[in-house]
Design a protein around this motif. Structure first.
Motif, short mmCIF file in Angstrom:
data_model
loop_
_atom_site.label_atom_id
_atom_site.label_comp_id
_atom_site.label_asym_id
_atom_site.label_seq_id
_atom_site.Cartn_x
_atom_site.Cartn_y
_atom_site.Cartn_z
N ALA A 1 -1.22 10.25 -8.12
CA ALA A 1 -0.59 8.97 -8.43
C ALA A 1 0.42 9.13 -9.56
N LEU B 1 3.49 -1.93 -0.01
CA LEU B 1 3.95 -0.55 -0.15
C LEU B 1 5.21 -0.31 0.68
N ILE C 1 8.73 1.32 -0.40
CA ILE C 1 9.02 2.67 0.06
C ILE C 1 10.21 2.74 1.00
N VAL D 1 -2.48 7.02 0.34
CA VAL D 1 -1.27 6.44 0.91
C VAL D 1 -0.53 7.54 1.67
N SER E 1 9.02 12.67 -1.63
CA SER E 1 7.76 12.38 -2.29
C SER E 1 7.98 12.02 -3.76
N SER F 1 7.21 8.31 -5.28
CA SER F 1 6.28 8.21 -6.40
C SER F 1 6.92 7.48 -7.57
N TYR G 1 -4.79 6.42 -6.75
CA TYR G 1 -4.42 6.68 -5.37
C TYR G 1 -3.76 8.05 -5.27
N LEU H 1 -0.85 10.09 -3.01
CA LEU H 1 0.31 9.91 -2.14
C LEU H 1 0.51 11.16 -1.30
#
Length: 227
Positions: free
Chosen positions: A11, A43, A47, A72, A91, A95, A113, A115
């Motif tokens: 996370a 989300l 995203i 996620v 990524s 993030s 969480y 990712l």
């Protein structure tokens, strides 16, 4: 050959886990499916613009529970595939965007969480024109819906053939009986067929997730993934 990639991040860009007992409320273990659906929608709103700005398509966002944390999973793709470096770049950007959204709006996912950003595997169903276009040359199985017009048989039938052409309007398959053209509305979800003589051309990541999950608490059950 289409390049595939996968990246996993904890996370936030600093790698600090978010605590369930933070000032913005305690995490509820075993959250109802409806809660996961709402979190998934929040989300995706964060995203999708990030992925689009990087020049890729957001194929899916999934949220699941694994022990005391959320997982996620973000699936991205592009024409020509997406390699490991690009996946890692996306990524990091995702993030950072999630961190910024939580700083400005509060927790999107309460608690810790993980990712995971990856490209689609061969088991991803072909449902959109771009999916078919990106799989030209591959062998697929699909249910074709016939209306009995223009020489087509009426009713549903299974068709296995190689994708020889695909655009926003149609898909052309080369089957044993010959070449056939279909409108997208006439096709159900297509499934890529693994051809054993082509295994050396397929990246390992295309066969689905194989990562080690030892970092997830073994004593806790993984709940159903919300898609």
């Amino acid at each position: 050959m289409t390049q595939r990639g996968r990246a996993t991040r904890s996370a936030g860009p600093t790698g600090r886990p978010r605590r369930a007992d933070g000032p913005r409320g305690a995490e509820r273990v075993g959250a109802p499916r409806g809660d996961l659906a709402a979190r998934r929608a929040r989300l995706r709103a964060v995203i999708e613009p990030v992925v689009a700005a990087a020049g890729y398509d957001l194929e899916d966002v999934a949220v699941s529970r694994a022990g005391r944390r959320h997982v996620v999973r973000v699936i991205v793709d592009a024409d020509g595939g997406i390699g490991l470096d690009a996946v890692a770049e996306v990524s990091r950007a995702v993030s950072a965007a999630l961190d910024a959204a939580e700083e400005s709006s509060g927790d999107i996912l309460a608690g810790e969480y993980q990712l995971e950003v990856s490209s689609p595997g061969v088991d991803r169903p072909l449902t959109l024109p771009r999916h078919w276009r990106r799989n030209v040359g591959r062998l697929v199985k699909v249910t074709a819906r016939g209306d009995g017009q223009a020489g087509q048989p009426a009713g549903d039938r299974q068709v296995t053939g190689r994708v020889v052409e695909a655009d926003d309007e149609r898909v052309v398959l080369e089957a044993e009986s010959g070449r056939a053209e279909f409108r997208h509305a006439e096709l159900g979800p297509g499934r890529v067929q693994v051809e054993f003589h082509r295994l050396d051309e397929i990246a390992d990541d295309e066969f689905g997730d194989t990562e080690d999950t030892d970092d997830i608490d073994d004593e806790d059950d993984v709940e159903d993934e919300e898609r």
